[in-house]
Design a protein around this motif. Sequence first.
Motif, mmCIF file in Angstrom:
data_model
loop_
_atom_site.group_PDB
_atom_site.id
_atom_site.type_symbol
_atom_site.label_atom_id
_atom_site.label_comp_id
_atom_site.label_asym_id
_atom_site.label_seq_id
_atom_site.Cartn_x
_atom_site.Cartn_y
_atom_site.Cartn_z
ATOM 1 N N THR A 244 -7.185 8.936 -1.259
ATOM 2 C CA THR A 244 -6.846 8.019 -2.334
ATOM 3 C C THR A 244 -5.502 7.378 -2.038
ATOM 4 O OG1 THR A 244 -5.632 9.532 -3.803
ATOM 5 C CG2 THR A 244 -8.029 9.560 -3.967
ATOM 6 N N GLY A 245 -5.321 6.174 -2.551
ATOM 7 C CA GLY A 245 -4.064 5.475 -2.365
ATOM 8 C C GLY A 245 -4.082 4.154 -3.096
ATOM 9 N N GLY A 246 -3.044 3.371 -2.867
ATOM 10 C CA GLY A 246 -2.969 2.027 -3.403
ATOM 11 C C GLY A 246 -2.938 1.050 -2.248
ATOM 12 N N ARG A 247 -1.898 0.220 -2.189
ATOM 13 C CA ARG A 247 -1.683 -0.572 -0.987
ATOM 14 C C ARG A 247 -1.317 0.381 0.146
ATOM 15 N NH1 ARG A 247 1.919 -5.722 -1.293
ATOM 16 N NH2 ARG A 247 0.585 -6.177 0.498
ATOM 17 N N PRO A 248 -1.444 -0.048 1.408
ATOM 18 C CA PRO A 248 -1.130 0.860 2.512
ATOM 19 C C PRO A 248 0.236 1.521 2.338
ATOM 20 C CG PRO A 248 -2.190 -1.100 3.361
ATOM 21 C CD PRO A 248 -1.963 -1.340 1.890
ATOM 22 N N GLY A 249 0.251 2.839 2.363
ATOM 23 C CA GLY A 249 1.472 3.615 2.231
ATOM 24 C C GLY A 249 1.881 3.924 0.815
ATOM 25 N N ALA A 250 1.130 3.427 -0.176
ATOM 26 C CA ALA A 250 1.493 3.624 -1.581
ATOM 27 C C ALA A 250 0.502 4.552 -2.270
ATOM 28 C CB ALA A 250 1.536 2.284 -2.310
ATOM 29 N N ARG A 251 0.976 5.157 -3.341
ATOM 30 C CA ARG A 251 0.113 5.984 -4.172
ATOM 31 C C ARG A 251 -0.792 5.099 -5.017
ATOM 32 N NH1 ARG A 251 2.199 11.357 -5.318
ATOM 33 N NH2 ARG A 251 1.243 11.229 -7.375
ATOM 34 N N PRO A 252 -1.919 5.635 -5.487
ATOM 35 C CA PRO A 252 -2.753 4.862 -6.406
ATOM 36 C C PRO A 252 -2.008 4.574 -7.692
ATOM 37 C CG PRO A 252 -3.477 7.159 -6.310
ATOM 38 C CD PRO A 252 -2.458 6.984 -5.238
ATOM 39 N N GLY A 253 -2.237 3.399 -8.257
ATOM 40 C CA GLY A 253 -1.535 3.036 -9.480
ATOM 41 C C GLY A 253 -2.001 1.701 -10.002
ATOM 42 N N PHE A 254 -1.176 1.094 -10.816
ATOM 43 C CA PHE A 254 -1.570 -0.129 -11.517
ATOM 44 C C PHE A 254 -1.902 -1.263 -10.548
ATOM 45 C CE2 PHE A 254 -0.880 -4.111 -13.749
ATOM 46 C CZ PHE A 254 -1.567 -3.900 -14.942
ATOM 47 N N ASP A 255 -1.086 -1.440 -9.501
ATOM 48 C CA ASP A 255 -1.336 -2.530 -8.564
ATOM 49 C C ASP A 255 -2.700 -2.390 -7.901
ATOM 50 O OD1 ASP A 255 1.068 -3.690 -9.129
ATOM 51 O OD2 ASP A 255 2.083 -2.992 -7.312
ATOM 52 N N LEU A 256 -3.030 -1.193 -7.469
ATOM 53 C CA LEU A 256 -4.306 -0.970 -6.801
ATOM 54 C C LEU A 256 -4.579 0.528 -6.720
ATOM 55 C CD1 LEU A 256 -6.703 -2.316 -5.292
ATOM 56 C CD2 LEU A 256 -5.404 -1.959 -3.169
ATOM 57 N N THR A 257 -5.810 0.885 -6.960
ATOM 58 C CA THR A 257 -6.288 2.249 -6.734
ATOM 59 C C THR A 257 -7.507 2.172 -5.824
ATOM 60 O OG1 THR A 257 -5.494 3.116 -8.853
ATOM 61 C CG2 THR A 257 -7.314 4.294 -7.809
ATOM 62 N N VAL A 258 -7.480 2.948 -4.753
ATOM 63 C CA VAL A 258 -8.600 3.033 -3.818
ATOM 64 C C VAL A 258 -8.910 4.504 -3.598
ATOM 65 C CG1 VAL A 258 -9.522 2.342 -1.574
ATOM 66 C CG2 VAL A 258 -7.689 0.993 -2.632
ATOM 67 N N ALA A 259 -10.186 4.856 -3.654
ATOM 68 C CA ALA A 259 -10.628 6.215 -3.344
ATOM 69 C C ALA A 259 -11.903 6.108 -2.522
ATOM 70 C CB ALA A 259 -10.891 7.016 -4.620
ATOM 71 N N ALA A 260 -11.956 6.826 -1.424
ATOM 72 C CA ALA A 260 -13.138 6.725 -0.567
ATOM 73 C C ALA A 260 -13.153 7.875 0.427
ATOM 74 C CB ALA A 260 -13.165 5.396 0.181
ATOM 75 N N ALA A 261 -14.319 8.073 0.998
ATOM 76 C CA ALA A 261 -14.447 9.052 2.066
ATOM 77 C C ALA A 261 -13.595 8.633 3.253
ATOM 78 C CB ALA A 261 -15.915 9.145 2.494
ATOM 79 N N PRO A 262 -12.984 9.598 3.969
ATOM 80 C CA PRO A 262 -12.284 9.250 5.203
ATOM 81 C C PRO A 262 -13.240 8.506 6.140
ATOM 82 C CG PRO A 262 -11.873 11.539 4.610
ATOM 83 C CD PRO A 262 -12.953 11.057 3.687
ATOM 84 N N GLY A 263 -12.770 7.425 6.702
ATOM 85 C CA GLY A 263 -13.633 6.574 7.518
ATOM 86 C C GLY A 263 -14.081 5.331 6.780
ATOM 87 N N VAL A 264 -14.238 5.434 5.472
ATOM 88 C CA VAL A 264 -14.466 4.265 4.628
ATOM 89 C C VAL A 264 -13.146 3.814 4.012
ATOM 90 C CG1 VAL A 264 -15.581 3.418 2.515
ATOM 91 C CG2 VAL A 264 -16.875 4.824 4.123
ATOM 92 N N PHE A 265 -12.308 4.782 3.660
ATOM 93 C CA PHE A 265 -11.048 4.468 2.977
ATOM 94 C C PHE A 265 -10.206 3.474 3.769
ATOM 95 C CE2 PHE A 265 -6.537 5.134 2.300
ATOM 96 C CZ PHE A 265 -6.430 5.095 0.915
ATOM 97 N N GLU A 266 -10.024 3.739 5.050
ATOM 98 C CA GLU A 266 -9.080 2.948 5.839
ATOM 99 C C GLU A 266 -9.503 1.474 5.944
ATOM 100 O OE1 GLU A 266 -9.011 7.267 7.181
ATOM 101 O OE2 GLU A 266 -10.546 5.746 6.756
ATOM 102 N N PRO A 267 -10.737 1.169 6.366
ATOM 103 C CA PRO A 267 -11.095 -0.256 6.431
ATOM 104 C C PRO A 267 -11.216 -0.906 5.064
ATOM 105 C CG PRO A 267 -13.001 1.114 6.979
ATOM 106 C CD PRO A 267 -11.803 2.023 6.934
ATOM 107 N N LEU A 268 -11.639 -0.151 4.049
ATOM 108 C CA LEU A 268 -11.735 -0.707 2.705
ATOM 109 C C LEU A 268 -10.353 -1.059 2.178
ATOM 110 C CD1 LEU A 268 -13.351 -1.407 0.148
ATOM 111 C CD2 LEU A 268 -13.131 1.009 -0.535
ATOM 112 N N GLN A 269 -9.403 -0.154 2.340
ATOM 113 C CA GLN A 269 -8.039 -0.415 1.889
ATOM 114 C C GLN A 269 -7.459 -1.631 2.609
ATOM 115 O OE1 GLN A 269 -4.833 2.151 3.255
ATOM 116 N NE2 GLN A 269 -4.126 2.412 1.143
ATOM 117 N N ALA A 270 -7.707 -1.734 3.904
ATOM 118 C CA ALA A 270 -7.176 -2.854 4.674
ATOM 119 C C ALA A 270 -7.753 -4.191 4.190
ATOM 120 C CB ALA A 270 -7.462 -2.652 6.162
ATOM 121 N N LEU A 271 -9.054 -4.230 3.925
ATOM 122 C CA LEU A 271 -9.669 -5.460 3.431
ATOM 123 C C LEU A 271 -9.134 -5.835 2.050
ATOM 124 C CD1 LEU A 271 -13.419 -5.135 4.456
ATOM 125 C CD2 LEU A 271 -11.755 -6.785 5.323
#
Length: 280
Positions: A244-271
Amino acid sequence: MTDARPDATDQPDKTDEALTAELLALALEAARRAGELLRDGRPDDLAVAATKSSPIDVVTEMDIAAEKLITGHLAEHRPDDGFLGEEGASSAGSSGIRWVIDPLDGTVNYLYGLPTWAVSIAAERDGETLAGVVEIPMRRETFRAVLGGGAFLNDRPVHGRPAPPLERALVSTGFNYVTTVRAHQAEVAQRLIPRLRDIRRGGSAATDLCDVAAGRLDGYYERGLHPWDLAAGDLIAREAGALTGGRPGARPGFDLTVAAAPGVFEPLQALLDEYGAWHD
């Protein structure tokens, strides 16, 4: 936070085990009671009690009643704890523990008689969630987790599904109730859909995070979440092995929350970062 589990140095030590067990037990009981109230006490003529961010972002009389039930139960057993609740419960407390409460996540679903809504209760200390419970009454499901203890659905351990290629990932999202914000979110989703298997819109952030934990979704993202929307579900997803995270290097929060399986998380967060999902 982008680790599937916190580092060992962040885990509760053995002196915390009794505390986390107490917090979890209280959250489970409060969520069960609130879930029963909401499920069994929903009036046929349920009315909107107020609006929040916009005329379509509603509060019902049942949100308010459920929050009062939860805070009353918790305060009875731990009177020195603090509270942060969606419907107005807010106090600092003196114990170092703060309860973060969404008494009815998915209010519009509930108002319309749709089944996807949840009670979300988390206990945190120094900004770290120690225990979280998400009760989904219409599914008869209770998700729970304590920091470092894994995630459970009812009494069964849960784990996210193995990561597919991004183009075969099923991802859920949510939309803000402010029209101008939703318009931009729709643009992001339009760009993202061709890169995925499909996108779902469930209407309850806590439920979506738990569905990532249970392997029912490969990923989830949303802008505009408040602490009460994600505190419990984020812990449950992480304890089930998701990132889980927000923007790259950030915790999940108001700006963005992303949660995904490892391997999906990284490209999804980048997009999502590339497409500007983190701003209006």
